[in-house]
Design a protein around this motif. Sequence first.
Motif, PDB file in Angstrom:
ATOM      1  N   UNK A  83       0.861  -1.177   0.000  1.00 57.53           N
ATOM      2  CA  UNK A  83       0.000   0.000   0.000  1.00 57.53           C
ATOM      3  C   UNK A  83       0.901   1.232   0.000  1.00 57.53           C
ATOM      4  N   UNK A  84       0.741   2.066  -1.004  1.00 52.62           N
ATOM      5  CA  UNK A  84       1.520   3.306  -1.084  1.00 52.62           C
ATOM      6  C   UNK A  84       0.661   4.397  -0.458  1.00 52.62           C
ATOM      7  N   UNK A  85       1.103   4.890   0.691  1.00 60.33           N
ATOM      8  CA  UNK A  85       0.268   5.851   1.408  1.00 60.33           C
ATOM      9  C   UNK A  85       0.398   7.244   0.805  1.00 60.33           C
ATOM     10  N   UNK A  86      -0.723   7.929   0.678  1.00 53.23           N
ATOM     11  CA  UNK A  86      -0.750   9.292   0.117  1.00 53.23           C
ATOM     12  C   UNK A  86       0.061   9.363  -1.179  1.00 53.23           C
ATOM     13  N   UNK A  87      -0.124   8.366  -2.031  1.00 58.95           N
ATOM     14  CA  UNK A  87       0.704   8.211  -3.234  1.00 58.95           C
ATOM     15  C   UNK A  87       0.393   9.256  -4.290  1.00 58.95           C
ATOM     16  N   UNK A  88      -0.889   9.631  -4.388  1.00 57.22           N
ATOM     17  CA  UNK A  88      -1.281  10.487  -5.507  1.00 57.22           C
ATOM     18  C   UNK A  88      -2.433  11.371  -5.069  1.00 57.22           C
ATOM     19  N   UNK A  89      -2.410  12.625  -5.538  1.00 57.38           N
ATOM     20  CA  UNK A  89      -3.560  13.490  -5.265  1.00 57.38           C
ATOM     21  C   UNK A  89      -4.605  13.299  -6.349  1.00 57.38           C
ATOM     22  N   UNK A  90      -5.805  13.019  -5.918  1.00 56.16           N
ATOM     23  CA  UNK A  90      -6.924  12.917  -6.855  1.00 56.16           C
ATOM     24  C   UNK A  90      -7.984  13.868  -6.355  1.00 56.16           C
ATOM     25  N   UNK A  91      -8.441  14.719  -7.242  1.00 53.97           N
ATOM     26  CA  UNK A  91      -9.443  15.708  -6.860  1.00 53.97           C
ATOM     27  C   UNK A  91      -8.952  16.537  -5.656  1.00 53.97           C
ATOM     28  N   UNK A  92      -7.662  16.835  -5.636  1.00 59.55           N
ATOM     29  CA  UNK A  92      -7.095  17.693  -4.598  1.00 59.55           C
ATOM     30  C   UNK A  92      -6.789  17.007  -3.277  1.00 59.55           C
ATOM     31  N   UNK A  93      -7.100  15.693  -3.169  1.00 60.94           N
ATOM     32  CA  UNK A  93      -6.869  14.996  -1.891  1.00 60.94           C
ATOM     33  C   UNK A  93      -5.837  13.896  -2.066  1.00 60.94           C
ATOM     34  N   UNK A  94      -4.908  13.741  -1.098  1.00 60.49           N
ATOM     35  CA  UNK A  94      -3.960  12.626  -1.203  1.00 60.49           C
ATOM     36  C   UNK A  94      -4.681  11.290  -1.055  1.00 60.49           C
ATOM     37  N   UNK A  95      -4.368  10.351  -1.923  1.00 57.18           N
ATOM     38  CA  UNK A  95      -5.024   9.031  -1.882  1.00 57.18           C
ATOM     39  C   UNK A  95      -3.982   7.936  -1.742  1.00 57.18           C
ATOM     40  N   UNK A  96      -4.349   6.933  -0.953  1.00 59.10           N
ATOM     41  CA  UNK A  96      -3.532   5.721  -0.866  1.00 59.10           C
ATOM     42  C   UNK A  96      -3.782   4.882  -2.122  1.00 59.10           C
ATOM     43  N   UNK A  97      -2.773   4.121  -2.494  1.00 57.13           N
ATOM     44  CA  UNK A  97      -2.917   3.228  -3.656  1.00 57.13           C
ATOM     45  C   UNK A  97      -2.288   1.881  -3.347  1.00 57.13           C
ATOM     46  N   UNK A  98      -2.957   0.825  -3.735  1.00 55.27           N
ATOM     47  CA  UNK A  98      -2.282  -0.470  -3.784  1.00 55.27           C
ATOM     48  C   UNK A  98      -1.396  -0.457  -5.016  1.00 55.27           C
ATOM     49  N   UNK A  99      -0.189  -1.020  -4.878  1.00 54.65           N
ATOM     50  CA  UNK A  99       0.601  -1.249  -6.084  1.00 54.65           C
ATOM     51  C   UNK A  99       0.535  -2.731  -6.410  1.00 54.65           C
TER      52      UNK A  99
END
Length: 178
Positions: A147-163
Amino acid sequence: MLTGERVRLREWRESDIAIVQEAASDPLIPLITTVPRLAGEAAARAFVRRQHDRLRSGEGYAFAIADHDDRAVGHIGLFRAGDARASVGYWIGPSQRRLGYAGDALATLTRWAVTREGIDRVELYVEPGNEGSWRVAERAGYEREGLLRAWKRIDGRPRDMYIYARLTESGRLSSGRV
Ligand SMILES: CC(C)(COP(=O)(O)OP(=O)(O)OC[C@H]1O[C@@H](n2cnc3c(N)ncnc32)[C@H](O)[C@@H]1OP(=O)(O)O)[C@@H](O)C(=O)NCCC(=O)NCCS
């Protein structure tokens, strides 16, 4: 062109703009792809042209996912993500979901991608709540690596992503997992 069980992956055409316009009204797709929100015909045509440009520029391969009648139902692309890495992205128009199209498209693209020279791993990034997408990935043989925490901002909010990743033959040899 790549052929799967339910879909064919082929070049985008201007006559495919209806599915681009449908995707443009999805709450998520315009936030995570280059599909413009609420696209008119001109903006949808520009999306199609951009997919051809990506191939010409060497940025990657962008395919329309077409059904048995050659009607476009979605999009899948393979893009360079680093030295010997590639990443995959995909979407299916809202009216065409749960019909197995994404699963077959990803399996078909992956069968081809793992045979390409110079690629050791194919990656994809999925939000934990996007169960449909990570099911598609797991069904196509991708493994969740973390799990990549705060990996990418989507719609202005940091989002976690599974890689997720799937190693190619060269990648498996070098990582000792044959
Ligand atoms: C995620 C998405 C591509 C799935 O496309 P799809 O064509 O509906 O997926 P499929 O029909 O091939 O389904 C594959 C599997 O996922 C499951 N699934 C699909 N959507 C699901 C959902 N919303 N919730 C739970 N499971 C779901 C299916 O039941 C199927 O499971 P199985 O392999 O165990 O039978 C589609 O919902 C979409 O385009 N979403 C918006 C864009 C997006 O999220 N892109 C991916 C970004 S990482």
